[in-house]
Design a protein around this motif. Structure first.
Motif, PDB file in Angstrom:
ATOM      1  N   LEU A  49       5.784  -0.392   3.030  1.00 13.30           N
ATOM      2  CA  LEU A  49       6.306   0.897   2.590  1.00 13.30           C
ATOM      3  C   LEU A  49       5.191   1.828   2.140  1.00 13.30           C
ATOM      4  O   LEU A  49       5.042   2.934   2.665  1.00 13.30           O
ATOM      5  N   ILE A  50       4.419   1.400   1.144  1.00 12.78           N
ATOM      6  CA  ILE A  50       3.417   2.293   0.551  1.00 12.78           C
ATOM      7  C   ILE A  50       2.316   1.476  -0.091  1.00 12.78           C
ATOM      8  O   ILE A  50       2.542   0.342  -0.511  1.00 12.78           O
ATOM      9  N   PRO A 110      -2.235   7.855  -2.078  1.00 12.93           N
ATOM     10  CA  PRO A 110      -1.534   6.681  -1.556  1.00 12.93           C
ATOM     11  C   PRO A 110      -1.278   6.784  -0.060  1.00 12.93           C
ATOM     12  O   PRO A 110      -1.134   7.879   0.483  1.00 12.93           O
ATOM     13  N   ASP A 111      -1.219   5.642   0.583  1.00 14.71           N
ATOM     14  CA  ASP A 111      -0.844   5.560   1.999  1.00 14.71           C
ATOM     15  C   ASP A 111       0.670   5.429   2.061  1.00 14.71           C
ATOM     16  O   ASP A 111       1.205   4.355   1.786  1.00 14.71           O
ATOM     17  N   GLY A 170     -12.286   2.918   2.372  1.00 15.88           N
ATOM     18  CA  GLY A 170     -11.037   3.419   1.811  1.00 15.88           C
ATOM     19  C   GLY A 170     -10.151   2.334   1.257  1.00 15.88           C
ATOM     20  O   GLY A 170      -9.022   2.600   0.848  1.00 15.88           O
ATOM     21  N   GLY A 171     -10.673   1.118   1.233  1.00 16.85           N
ATOM     22  CA  GLY A 171      -9.846   0.012   0.772  1.00 16.85           C
ATOM     23  C   GLY A 171      -9.571  -0.946   1.899  1.00 16.85           C
ATOM     24  O   GLY A 171     -10.259  -0.947   2.911  1.00 16.85           O
ATOM     25  N   PHE A 172      -8.558  -1.755   1.727  1.00 14.46           N
ATOM     26  CA  PHE A 172      -8.269  -2.807   2.687  1.00 14.46           C
ATOM     27  C   PHE A 172      -6.979  -2.499   3.413  1.00 14.46           C
ATOM     28  O   PHE A 172      -5.994  -2.120   2.805  1.00 14.46           O
ATOM     29  N   ALA A 190      -5.365  -2.328  -6.336  1.00 14.73           N
ATOM     30  CA  ALA A 190      -4.473  -2.031  -5.217  1.00 14.73           C
ATOM     31  C   ALA A 190      -3.061  -2.517  -5.513  1.00 14.73           C
ATOM     32  O   ALA A 190      -2.869  -3.568  -6.127  1.00 14.73           O
ATOM     33  N   LEU A 191      -2.082  -1.736  -5.055  1.00 17.46           N
ATOM     34  CA  LEU A 191      -0.671  -2.096  -5.248  1.00 17.46           C
ATOM     35  C   LEU A 191       0.098  -1.723  -3.988  1.00 17.46           C
ATOM     36  O   LEU A 191      -0.101  -0.630  -3.432  1.00 17.46           O
ATOM     37  N   TYR A 192       0.946  -2.633  -3.547  1.00 18.46           N
ATOM     38  CA  TYR A 192       1.705  -2.465  -2.307  1.00 18.46           C
ATOM     39  C   TYR A 192       3.194  -2.629  -2.587  1.00 18.46           C
ATOM     40  O   TYR A 192       3.591  -3.438  -3.420  1.00 18.46           O
TER      41      TYR A 192
END
Lengths: 114, 111
Positions: B46-47, B55-56, A98-100, B31-33
Motif C-alpha cells: 500500500l504505502i 512517502p511512496d 532512496g531507501g530499499f 522505514a514503515l510499510y
C-alpha cells in the motif's frame, strides 16, 4: 513491495519428507533476498536471507538456493514438520539512496500431512 | 524488545464509515510499510515511509486510502467511506534495513 491478488499455490508434503518451495523474481538488479514464513493469524516472519553474491546459504533445517541466471530462488526445508505448515513468501530487495525497494512474491501455502 | 504492534486487532464497521488503523513500529526503525492481505492471498503493498522522505504511495488502491506517519514513530492508515471490498487484514512492518518486522495485523470486516 507488490504482490498479485491471486489465490496461493499449495504444496502438500508428508511429515518427515523434504520440501522445496520455488520463487521466480523479477529484477536482475535485486541484491538481497529473504524468505518469510507466515503462520495463520500472524504477520510474516524472517526465516533466512541470501545476498546476490552467493548461490547457497544454509540455516537450521532450511537452505536457500539462488540462481541469478534464471532469476530463481528456492527454499528447501529438511525433514518437514507439522509446525512448518504456513505460507512462505520470497522477497527481493534492491538498495538505493532512496531507501530499499522490496517486492514480495505471491506466496506458497505449505501443508504438512502427519 | 517490543515488536511492531497494531491496533485494533479486529475492526468491524458498516459500509460507508471511516476507519483508522494504527501501527507502532519498532523504536528506531526508519522505514514503515503498510500491506493489505485478502483472505487466502498474498501481500499487497500500500504505502512506504522512509525517514523524512516523501512517502511512496504507489500502492494505495484509491483516494479513499491515506496514511500518515509522525516522524519515525506511529503511523495511521485511514480508509474513508469503507466498502465491502476493503475487508482484509492490514499489516504494518518496520525496518532499518532489508528485513521487515511485521505486526500481527488488523482484521477489518466491512458489513
Amino acid at each position: 513491495g507488490e504482490s498479485v491478488g491471486l489465490h496461493l499455490p499449495t504444496l502438500s508434503v508428508q511429515e518427515g519428507d523434504n520440501s522445496i518451495i520455488n520463487c521466480a523474481y523479477s529484477n536482475s538488479a535485486s541484491d538481497y533476498f529473504i524468505w518469510y514464513k507466515q503462520e495463520s493469524g500472524k504477520g510474516p516472519q524472517f526465516i533466512i536471507d541470501i545476498r546476490s553474491n552467493m548461490d547457497k546459504r544454509q540455516g537450521q533445517r532450511v537452505t536457500v538456493l539462488l540462481n541469478k541466471t534464471v532469476k530463481h530462488l528456492s527454499l528447501q526445508i529438511a525433514a518437514t514438520q507439522p509446525g512448518d505448515s504456513a505460507v512462505y513468501f520470497c522477497a527481493e530487495n534492491i538498495g538505493g539512496t532512496g531507501g530499499f525497494k522490496t517486492i514480495f512474491g505471491a506466496g506458497t501455502r505449505l501443508f504438512v500431512k502427519a | 524488545g517490543a515488536g511492531v504492534s497494531q491496533s485494533p486487532s479486529n475492526k468491524v464497521t458498516e459500509k460507508g464509515k471511516d476507519v483508522e488503523l494504527r501501527c507502532d513500529p519498532i523504536s528506531g526503525h526508519t522505514a514503515l510499510y503498510w500491506y493489505r492481505q485478502r483472505l487466502g492471498q498474498g501481500l499487497e503493498f500500500l504505502i512506504y515511509f522512509q525517514g523524512n522522505s516523501a512517502p511512496d504511495k504507489s500502492g494505495l488502491p484509491s483516494d479513499r486510502f491515506s496514511a500518515e506517519r509522525t516522524g519515525e514513530s506511529v503511523s495511521t492508515l485511514t480508509i474513508q467511506r469503507t466498502q465491502q471490498e476493503d475487508s482484509a487484514v492490514y499489516l504494518c512492518a518496520s525496518s532499518n534495513w532489508y528485513e521487515q518486522y511485521f505486526g500481527p495485523g488488523t482484521r477489518l470486516t466491512v458489513t
